[in-house]
Motif scaffolding. Structure first.
Motif, PDB file in Angstrom:
ATOM      1  N   TYR A  38       0.814  -1.184   0.000  1.00 10.49           N
ATOM      2  CA  TYR A  38       0.000   0.000   0.000  1.00 10.49           C
ATOM      3  C   TYR A  38       0.870   1.264   0.000  1.00 10.49           C
ATOM      4  O   TYR A  38       0.767   2.087   0.866  1.00 10.49           O
ATOM      5  CB  TYR A  38      -0.870  -0.097   1.248  1.00 10.49           C
ATOM      6  N   GLY A 100      -6.492  12.346   4.626  1.00  7.96           N
ATOM      7  CA  GLY A 100      -6.571  11.011   4.037  1.00  7.96           C
ATOM      8  C   GLY A 100      -7.959  10.701   3.517  1.00  7.96           C
ATOM      9  O   GLY A 100      -8.910  11.463   3.706  1.00  7.96           O
ATOM     10  N   GLY A 101      -8.048   9.550   2.866  1.00  9.01           N
ATOM     11  CA  GLY A 101      -9.309   9.145   2.261  1.00  9.01           C
ATOM     12  C   GLY A 101     -10.430   9.061   3.283  1.00  9.01           C
ATOM     13  O   GLY A 101     -11.578   9.430   3.000  1.00  9.01           O
ATOM     14  N   THR A 102     -10.109   8.585   4.469  1.00  5.58           N
ATOM     15  CA  THR A 102     -11.119   8.448   5.506  1.00  5.58           C
ATOM     16  C   THR A 102     -11.759   9.799   5.812  1.00  5.58           C
ATOM     17  O   THR A 102     -12.982   9.915   5.900  1.00  5.58           O
ATOM     18  CB  THR A 102     -10.475   7.850   6.780  1.00  5.58           C
ATOM     19  N   ILE A 105     -13.909  11.052   2.833  1.00  6.44           N
ATOM     20  CA  ILE A 105     -15.207  10.372   2.783  1.00  6.44           C
ATOM     21  C   ILE A 105     -16.113  10.891   3.889  1.00  6.44           C
ATOM     22  O   ILE A 105     -17.307  11.136   3.680  1.00  6.44           O
ATOM     23  CB  ILE A 105     -14.993   8.844   2.871  1.00  6.44           C
ATOM     24  N   HIS A 135     -15.915   1.149   0.313  1.00  7.41           N
ATOM     25  CA  HIS A 135     -14.896   1.091   1.365  1.00  7.41           C
ATOM     26  C   HIS A 135     -15.524   1.155   2.766  1.00  7.41           C
ATOM     27  O   HIS A 135     -16.474   1.908   2.986  1.00  7.41           O
ATOM     28  CB  HIS A 135     -13.910   2.251   1.178  1.00  7.41           C
ATOM     29  N   THR A 137     -14.726   2.600   5.271  1.00 11.30           N
ATOM     30  CA  THR A 137     -14.676   3.937   5.858  1.00 11.30           C
ATOM     31  C   THR A 137     -16.031   4.651   5.781  1.00 11.30           C
ATOM     32  O   THR A 137     -16.330   5.504   6.627  1.00 11.30           O
ATOM     33  CB  THR A 137     -13.578   4.720   5.115  1.00 11.30           C
ATOM     34  N   PRO A 181     -11.693   3.176  -8.662  1.00 12.48           N
ATOM     35  CA  PRO A 181     -12.389   1.902  -8.568  1.00 12.48           C
ATOM     36  C   PRO A 181     -12.538   1.500  -7.105  1.00 12.48           C
ATOM     37  O   PRO A 181     -11.985   2.155  -6.232  1.00 12.48           O
ATOM     38  CB  PRO A 181     -11.398   0.953  -9.266  1.00 12.48           C
ATOM     39  N   TRP A 183     -11.762  -0.867  -3.846  1.00 10.84           N
ATOM     40  CA  TRP A 183     -10.509  -1.483  -3.370  1.00 10.84           C
ATOM     41  C   TRP A 183     -10.488  -3.005  -3.543  1.00 10.84           C
ATOM     42  O   TRP A 183      -9.485  -3.546  -4.031  1.00 10.84           O
ATOM     43  CB  TRP A 183     -10.309  -1.084  -1.895  1.00 10.84           C
ATOM     44  N   ASP A 208     -16.292   7.608  -4.659  1.00 10.06           N
ATOM     45  CA  ASP A 208     -15.066   7.361  -3.901  1.00 10.06           C
ATOM     46  C   ASP A 208     -13.954   7.013  -4.885  1.00 10.06           C
ATOM     47  O   ASP A 208     -13.824   5.880  -5.328  1.00 10.06           O
ATOM     48  CB  ASP A 208     -15.267   6.234  -2.892  1.00 10.06           C
ATOM     49  N   CYS A 210     -10.750   7.433  -4.106  1.00 12.84           N
ATOM     50  CA  CYS A 210      -9.530   7.514  -3.286  1.00 12.84           C
ATOM     51  C   CYS A 210      -8.339   6.904  -4.018  1.00 12.84           C
ATOM     52  O   CYS A 210      -7.271   7.488  -4.082  1.00 12.84           O
ATOM     53  CB  CYS A 210      -9.746   6.816  -1.940  1.00 12.84           C
ATOM     54  N   VAL A 211      -8.546   5.726  -4.594  1.00 14.36           N
ATOM     55  CA  VAL A 211      -7.395   5.053  -5.220  1.00 14.36           C
ATOM     56  C   VAL A 211      -7.324   5.335  -6.727  1.00 14.36           C
ATOM     57  O   VAL A 211      -6.313   5.065  -7.359  1.00 14.36           O
ATOM     58  CB  VAL A 211      -7.427   3.531  -4.896  1.00 14.36           C
ATOM     59  N   ASP A 242      -7.323  10.430  -3.154  1.00 13.26           N
ATOM     60  CA  ASP A 242      -6.118  10.483  -2.316  1.00 13.26           C
ATOM     61  C   ASP A 242      -4.883  10.888  -3.111  1.00 13.26           C
ATOM     62  O   ASP A 242      -4.457  10.167  -4.018  1.00 13.26           O
ATOM     63  CB  ASP A 242      -5.849   9.105  -1.694  1.00 13.26           C
ATOM     64  N   HIS A 244      -2.108  10.840  -1.589  1.00 15.96           N
ATOM     65  CA  HIS A 244      -1.071   9.938  -1.046  1.00 15.96           C
ATOM     66  C   HIS A 244      -1.193   8.503  -1.582  1.00 15.96           C
ATOM     67  O   HIS A 244      -0.516   7.614  -1.094  1.00 15.96           O
ATOM     68  CB  HIS A 244      -1.010   9.997   0.484  1.00 15.96           C
ATOM     69  N   LYS A 245      -2.008   8.308  -2.593  1.00 13.17           N
ATOM     70  CA  LYS A 245      -1.941   7.027  -3.322  1.00 13.17           C
ATOM     71  C   LYS A 245      -1.314   7.327  -4.687  1.00 13.17           C
ATOM     72  O   LYS A 245      -0.137   7.602  -4.758  1.00 13.17           O
ATOM     73  CB  LYS A 245      -3.321   6.382  -3.400  1.00 13.17           C
TER      74      LYS A 245
HETATM   75  C1  LIG Z   1      -7.499   3.932   0.548  1.00 13.97           C
HETATM   76  C2  LIG Z   1      -8.939   4.028   0.319  1.00 13.97           C
HETATM   77  C3  LIG Z   1      -9.788   4.655   1.239  1.00 13.97           C
HETATM   78  C4  LIG Z   1      -9.327   5.146   2.593  1.00 13.97           C
HETATM   79  O1  LIG Z   1      -8.301   6.045   2.517  1.00 13.97           O
HETATM   80  P1  LIG Z   1      -7.254   6.330   3.698  1.00 13.97           P
HETATM   81  O2  LIG Z   1      -6.360   7.325   3.080  1.00 13.97           O
HETATM   82  O3  LIG Z   1      -6.597   5.029   4.040  1.00 13.97           O
HETATM   83  O4  LIG Z   1      -8.002   6.886   4.860  1.00 13.97           O
HETATM   84  C5  LIG Z   1     -11.119   4.764   0.881  1.00 13.97           C
HETATM   85  N1  LIG Z   1     -11.597   4.290  -0.273  1.00 13.97           N
HETATM   86  C6  LIG Z   1     -10.800   3.662  -1.176  1.00 13.97           C
HETATM   87  C7  LIG Z   1     -11.387   3.163  -2.456  1.00 13.97           C
HETATM   88  C8  LIG Z   1      -9.453   3.511  -0.903  1.00 13.97           C
HETATM   89  O5  LIG Z   1      -8.671   2.899  -1.798  1.00 13.97           O
END
Ligand SMILES: *Cc1c(COP(=O)(O)O)cnc(C)c1O
Length: 417
Positions: A38, A100-102, A105, A135, A137, A181, A183, A208, A210-211, A242, A244-245
């Motif tokens: 990750y 962060g993603g959390t 969201i 996710h 979260t 997409p 996770w 979402d 995030c990734v 994110d 940071h991804k």
């Molecule tokens: C990583 C991720 C999250 C959560 O993000 P964090 O940065 O770990 O808080 C939420 N949704 C998806 C699809 C993710 O890949």
């Protein structure tokens, strides 16, 4: 009883650093530094430039910006770049940085709840309807915010099933969500259809990403077919993405984006009932590391659009080559995924995925997985042919050993324990 307590006397810089390095020595990098776990690294040089940029601002707090006009300018530039990338050509998109993603969201679900409170004041027990693969979260945010997340079974293609989601909308539904997409499978949900249903029924829609938020725009520019997932899908109100991804930034750094300015009243919370001045944070977190902002700015400007497009192209090419190699191994079944995640399962009960993970872990690969169904889960960088070969060689070794009946301990498919 805790066994460690604050030392009475401080130690020297050298002693402290020797101890920190000793901790780090127990935490090996991924076997090749850019596969299977990750952390996305981008191209050579990214790590150094984000490290250097972070360190310029490492002691500053992005909450307290009154005396930092340079910081504000840098953050504004970053937010504008984000609005451009996530906007899908829509003007007026507004973005905020989060930890962060959390948190992103959380902000999306919070704004939806506030929006719905104004629009549908009779709804006392608000809920989102979403695909099962959303996710966790969301459920966490929903728990804090008093919003139920109802997860609906996926379609046979393991993506959100728009008809099933539409049928599940009830009198308490305030919003829909999908992933770009998701996770567990690396598949983009049919966001455009979900957003159209949301718009038609007067509901919020959150993507979402995030990734995928900082990957899909570049995959599209690299010529890949990317289904609509951003604000170009009419009805999408908020997006989490994110940095940071696949932005290759340092943690913690993510973005929450809103379709337009009119939604910001439902985002901002500026309480003033206390003895000091009005408390103005951009999102849910208070203090945030200014270093993370600098690192994200640095990654984006170090790579530029060409750099990200090149990385997206190479990541997808590497992923396809890896999938092809896995397909050649008897019993393994790689999936056709979107973006940078690759998953593969086993169609041979004599070769259980848990044992593949166990064997790979013993050979030094950090593995994660998906449980339903059991899948090896890879979050890929732009991997070289040599890395691909080395990974495939080890998978073959492990599968051969399992078939030969050599005892292989089951590995964990979990990322967090
Ligand atoms: C990583 C991720 C999250 C959560 O993000 P964090 O940065 O770990 O808080 C939420 N949704 C998806 C699809 C993710 O890949």
């Amino acid at each position: 009883m805790p066994t460690h307590s604050l030392p009475k006397q401080g130690r020297s810089h050298e002693q402290v650093m020797a101890a920190v390095h000793a901790f780090a020595a127990e935490d090996p990098e991924d076997r090749f530094g850019h596969m299977s776990c990750y952390a996305m690294h981008g191209s050579p040089g990214v790590k150094q430039v984000i490290h250097d940029a972070y360190s310029v601002y490492f002691h500053k707090n992005s909450l307290i910006r009154r005396y930092f006009p340079g910081y504000e300018r840098m953050e504004t530039e970053l937010l504008e770049i984000g609005a451009g990338l996530l906007g899908g050509g829509v003007d007026g998109v507004r973005t905020f940085l989060t930890n962060g993603g959390t948190e992103s969201i959380f902000c999306g679900v919070h704004a939806a709840r506030e929006w719905a409170r104004a629009r549908y004041p009779h709804i006392a027990e608000p809920e989102f309807v979403a695909p099962y693969s959303l996710h966790p979260t969301f459920s966490k945010a929903g728990h804090y915010l008093g919003v139920k997340i109802r997860r609906i079974p996926l379609g046979p293609d393991h993506r959100a099933d728009p008809a099933a989601i539409a049928a599940a909308i009830g009198p308490n539904t305030i919003g829909l969500a999908g992933s770009a997409p998701c996770w567990p499978y690396g598949l983009v949900d049919p966001i455009e259809e979900l957003a159209a249903i949301a718009a038609d029924r007067g509901l919020w829609m959150h993507t979402d990403a995030c990734v995928g938020g900082f990957f899909l725009p570049f995959a599209a520019k690299a010529g890949h077919d990317v289904p609509r997932w951003d604000f170009s899908a009419a009805g999408v109100m908020s997006i989490s993405a994110d940095l940071h991804k696949y932005g290759y930034a340092a943690k913690p750094c993510s973005m929450i984006a809103f379709r337009d300015e009119s939604l910001l009243d439902h985002h901002y919370v500026f309480p003033d009932e206390w003895p000091s001045s009005k408390y103005m944070a951009q999102a849910f977190s208070g203090s945030r590391p200014a270093g993370a902002t600098a690192a994200a700015w640095a990654a984006l400007h170090f790579l530029g659009e060409d750099g990200y497009v090149d990385l997206a192209r190479r990541t997808i090419a590497g992923k396809r080559a890896l999938a092809e190699g896995l397909r050649q191994i008897d019993g393994l079944e790689p999936w056709e995924t979107d973006a940078g995640i690759l998953v593969y399962g086993s169609n041979d009960p004599k070769v259980p995925v848990q044992q593949i993970v166990g064997g790979l872990t013993r050979l030094g690969w950090k593995c994660g997985g998906t449980l339903e169904p059991p899948l090896v889960h890879l979050v890929l960088d732009a991997i070289s042919e040599a890395d691909n070969e080395a990974y495939l060689r080890d998978v073959r070794r492990v599968v051969d050993a399992i078939r030969a009946g050599r005892e292989i301990e089951e590995g964990s498919l979990s990322y967090v324990d």
